[in-house]
Design a protein around this motif. Structure first.
Motif, mmCIF file in Angstrom:
data_model
loop_
_atom_site.group_PDB
_atom_site.id
_atom_site.type_symbol
_atom_site.label_atom_id
_atom_site.label_comp_id
_atom_site.label_asym_id
_atom_site.label_seq_id
_atom_site.Cartn_x
_atom_site.Cartn_y
_atom_site.Cartn_z
ATOM 1 N N ARG A 1 0.812 -1.226 0.000
ATOM 2 C CA ARG A 1 0.000 0.000 0.000
ATOM 3 C C ARG A 1 0.841 1.269 0.000
ATOM 4 O O ARG A 1 0.319 2.353 -0.288
ATOM 5 C CB ARG A 1 -0.951 -0.016 1.189
ATOM 6 C CG ARG A 1 -2.044 -1.053 1.037
ATOM 7 C CD ARG A 1 -2.992 -1.079 2.221
ATOM 8 N NE ARG A 1 -3.968 -2.140 2.034
ATOM 9 C CZ ARG A 1 -4.204 -3.096 2.937
ATOM 10 N NH1 ARG A 1 -3.565 -3.111 4.097
ATOM 11 N NH2 ARG A 1 -5.099 -4.022 2.678
ATOM 12 N N ALA A 2 2.129 1.153 0.303
ATOM 13 C CA ALA A 2 3.020 2.323 0.266
ATOM 14 C C ALA A 2 3.325 2.751 -1.168
ATOM 15 O O ALA A 2 3.838 3.850 -1.392
ATOM 16 C CB ALA A 2 4.325 2.010 1.008
ATOM 17 N N HIS A 3 3.008 1.893 -2.126
ATOM 18 C CA HIS A 3 3.257 2.202 -3.539
ATOM 19 C C HIS A 3 2.118 3.030 -4.129
ATOM 20 O O HIS A 3 0.962 2.842 -3.751
ATOM 21 C CB HIS A 3 3.425 0.910 -4.337
ATOM 22 C CG HIS A 3 4.731 0.234 -4.089
ATOM 23 N ND1 HIS A 3 4.994 -0.465 -2.938
ATOM 24 C CD2 HIS A 3 5.851 0.195 -4.827
ATOM 25 C CE1 HIS A 3 6.222 -0.930 -2.987
ATOM 26 N NE2 HIS A 3 6.769 -0.541 -4.113
ATOM 27 N N PRO A 4 2.439 3.898 -5.063
ATOM 28 C CA PRO A 4 1.395 4.714 -5.696
ATOM 29 C C PRO A 4 0.686 3.953 -6.814
ATOM 30 O O PRO A 4 1.215 2.976 -7.357
ATOM 31 C CB PRO A 4 2.195 5.875 -6.292
ATOM 32 C CG PRO A 4 3.509 5.233 -6.663
ATOM 33 C CD PRO A 4 3.781 4.237 -5.553
ATOM 34 N N ASP A 5 -0.509 4.417 -7.139
ATOM 35 C CA ASP A 5 -1.169 3.915 -8.343
ATOM 36 C C ASP A 5 -0.339 4.324 -9.551
ATOM 37 O O ASP A 5 0.328 5.365 -9.539
ATOM 38 C CB ASP A 5 -2.568 4.533 -8.489
ATOM 39 C CG ASP A 5 -3.580 3.938 -7.527
ATOM 40 O OD1 ASP A 5 -3.435 2.766 -7.149
ATOM 41 O OD2 ASP A 5 -4.516 4.672 -7.157
ATOM 42 N N LEU B 1 -8.754 0.909 -14.528
ATOM 43 C CA LEU B 1 -8.132 -0.321 -14.025
ATOM 44 C C LEU B 1 -7.605 -0.143 -12.597
ATOM 45 O O LEU B 1 -7.745 -1.057 -11.773
ATOM 46 C CB LEU B 1 -7.030 -0.785 -14.968
ATOM 47 C CG LEU B 1 -7.526 -1.322 -16.308
ATOM 48 C CD1 LEU B 1 -6.367 -1.512 -17.283
ATOM 49 C CD2 LEU B 1 -8.286 -2.631 -16.107
ATOM 50 N N ASN B 2 -7.012 1.011 -12.303
ATOM 51 C CA ASN B 2 -6.571 1.274 -10.924
ATOM 52 C C ASN B 2 -7.750 1.150 -9.965
ATOM 53 O O ASN B 2 -7.643 0.513 -8.904
ATOM 54 C CB ASN B 2 -5.969 2.683 -10.789
ATOM 55 C CG ASN B 2 -4.521 2.766 -11.208
ATOM 56 O OD1 ASN B 2 -3.743 1.839 -11.018
ATOM 57 N ND2 ASN B 2 -4.152 3.899 -11.784
ATOM 58 N N ASP B 3 -8.871 1.759 -10.321
ATOM 59 C CA ASP B 3 -10.049 1.744 -9.446
ATOM 60 C C ASP B 3 -10.602 0.324 -9.283
ATOM 61 O O ASP B 3 -10.934 -0.094 -8.160
ATOM 62 C CB ASP B 3 -11.131 2.673 -9.991
ATOM 63 C CG ASP B 3 -10.760 4.145 -9.915
ATOM 64 O OD1 ASP B 3 -9.760 4.486 -9.234
ATOM 65 O OD2 ASP B 3 -11.465 4.961 -10.551
ATOM 66 N N PRO C 1 -2.798 -1.095 -4.240
ATOM 67 C CA PRO C 1 -2.547 -0.698 -5.631
ATOM 68 C C PRO C 1 -1.916 -1.820 -6.455
ATOM 69 O O PRO C 1 -1.260 -2.714 -5.915
ATOM 70 C CB PRO C 1 -1.571 0.480 -5.492
ATOM 71 C CG PRO C 1 -0.850 0.198 -4.224
ATOM 72 C CD PRO C 1 -1.867 -0.453 -3.316
ATOM 73 N N PHE C 2 -2.118 -1.738 -7.746
ATOM 74 C CA PHE C 2 -1.476 -2.656 -8.693
ATOM 75 C C PHE C 2 0.016 -2.361 -8.720
ATOM 76 O O PHE C 2 0.423 -1.218 -8.922
ATOM 77 C CB PHE C 2 -2.089 -2.431 -10.087
ATOM 78 C CG PHE C 2 -1.476 -3.269 -11.170
ATOM 79 C CD1 PHE C 2 -1.820 -4.605 -11.302
ATOM 80 C CD2 PHE C 2 -0.567 -2.717 -12.062
ATOM 81 C CE1 PHE C 2 -1.275 -5.379 -12.311
ATOM 82 C CE2 PHE C 2 -0.019 -3.487 -13.072
ATOM 83 C CZ PHE C 2 -0.371 -4.824 -13.198
ATOM 84 N N ILE C 3 0.833 -3.392 -8.489
ATOM 85 C CA ILE C 3 2.290 -3.230 -8.487
ATOM 86 C C ILE C 3 2.864 -4.050 -9.635
ATOM 87 O O ILE C 3 2.572 -5.236 -9.774
ATOM 88 C CB ILE C 3 2.920 -3.732 -7.167
ATOM 89 C CG1 ILE C 3 2.232 -3.149 -5.941
ATOM 90 C CG2 ILE C 3 4.427 -3.478 -7.169
ATOM 91 C CD1 ILE C 3 2.400 -1.686 -5.751
ATOM 92 N N ALA D 1 -2.002 -5.021 -20.178
ATOM 93 C CA ALA D 1 -2.318 -6.446 -20.334
ATOM 94 C C ALA D 1 -2.173 -7.176 -18.997
ATOM 95 O O ALA D 1 -3.003 -8.040 -18.662
ATOM 96 C CB ALA D 1 -1.411 -7.073 -21.397
ATOM 97 N N ASN D 2 -1.145 -6.856 -18.227
ATOM 98 C CA ASN D 2 -0.960 -7.464 -16.912
ATOM 99 C C ASN D 2 -2.069 -7.077 -15.950
ATOM 100 O O ASN D 2 -2.524 -7.898 -15.155
ATOM 101 C CB ASN D 2 0.409 -7.081 -16.329
ATOM 102 C CG ASN D 2 1.496 -8.031 -16.745
ATOM 103 O OD1 ASN D 2 1.764 -9.008 -16.060
ATOM 104 N ND2 ASN D 2 2.126 -7.744 -17.878
ATOM 105 N N PHE D 3 -2.485 -5.832 -15.998
ATOM 106 C CA PHE D 3 -3.615 -5.374 -15.183
ATOM 107 C C PHE D 3 -4.819 -6.292 -15.417
ATOM 108 O O PHE D 3 -5.410 -6.814 -14.469
ATOM 109 C CB PHE D 3 -4.020 -3.958 -15.624
ATOM 110 C CG PHE D 3 -3.833 -2.863 -14.627
ATOM 111 C CD1 PHE D 3 -4.371 -2.910 -13.353
ATOM 112 C CD2 PHE D 3 -3.145 -1.719 -14.997
ATOM 113 C CE1 PHE D 3 -4.235 -1.856 -12.465
ATOM 114 C CE2 PHE D 3 -2.990 -0.654 -14.127
ATOM 115 C CZ PHE D 3 -3.537 -0.724 -12.856
ATOM 116 N N VAL D 4 -5.171 -6.450 -16.681
ATOM 117 C CA VAL D 4 -6.359 -7.231 -17.051
ATOM 118 C C VAL D 4 -6.200 -8.685 -16.610
ATOM 119 O O VAL D 4 -7.135 -9.282 -16.057
ATOM 120 C CB VAL D 4 -6.622 -7.124 -18.571
ATOM 121 C CG1 VAL D 4 -7.705 -8.085 -19.016
ATOM 122 C CG2 VAL D 4 -6.981 -5.687 -18.935
#
Length: 173
Positions: A70-74, A112-114, A123-125, A138-141
């Motif tokens: 969670r310390a990482h940003p979107d 995708l972030n939301d 967040p997505f890392i 593509a990785n997000f999906v």
């Protein structure tokens, strides 16, 4: 390599506080990882230093691991727009072109972030220095279908990759 990069001998000679001050940034806003790795000195290689830091990350309690994630940003998120990213995150996101998104790309990243945050509560890392905008999307999906435990594990693995690249920039063999 930055001109202020230290050698392994210099890293090994640092006291705990100086070590954390120098390498606390490697794991985003989580200097506790460097503090936990300090006891493993002396490090014979940059890889050994990285391994000690990663071992500290994996040994941490689940809640501390989640705090690290969670310390990482979107990616391409509000913190980037507000110029609130760390210097390292700013450079990393720029390396994948996330600072130069079209309005449509920005809208897709926001969507995708939301969705990702709604599913996983973090967040997505991804190690953006290893990707392009297209491969990140593509990785997000693909990863949004993971189970929460699998995705926590994947996120920590990506954080380990990010940390290795940051150490490569900060420490000379």
């Amino acid at each position: 390599m930055p001109p202020d990069a230290l050698t392994l001998d210099e890293i090994n000679a640092l006291g705990r506080d100086a070590f954390v001050a120098r390498l606390g940034f490697v794991f985003e806003r989580s200097p506790w990882v460097a503090a936990a790795a300090w006891d493993a000195r002396p490090f014979r290689s940059r890889a050994a230093l990285h391994a000690a830091m990663v071992a500290a990350m994996w040994a941490a309690p689940r809640e501390q691991q989640l705090a690290l994630i969670r310390a990482h940003p979107d990616l391409a998120g509000k913190a980037a727009i507000a110029k609130e990213l760390t210097a390292e995150s700013t450079r990393e996101q720029a390396s994948a072109g996330l600072d130069r998104l079209t309005p449509a790309e920005f809208a897709r990243f926001t969507e995708l972030n939301d969705a990702y945050r709604a599913r996983f509560a973090f967040p997505f890392i991804i190690c953006v220095r290893e990707h392009t905008k297209a491969s990140i999307l593509a990785n997000f999906v693909e990863r949004i279908a993971h189970s929460p435990d699998d995705e926590r594990h994947t996120a920590l693995g990506e954080i380990a990759k990010i940390a290795a690249l940051r150490l490569n920039d900060a420490v000379r063999e």
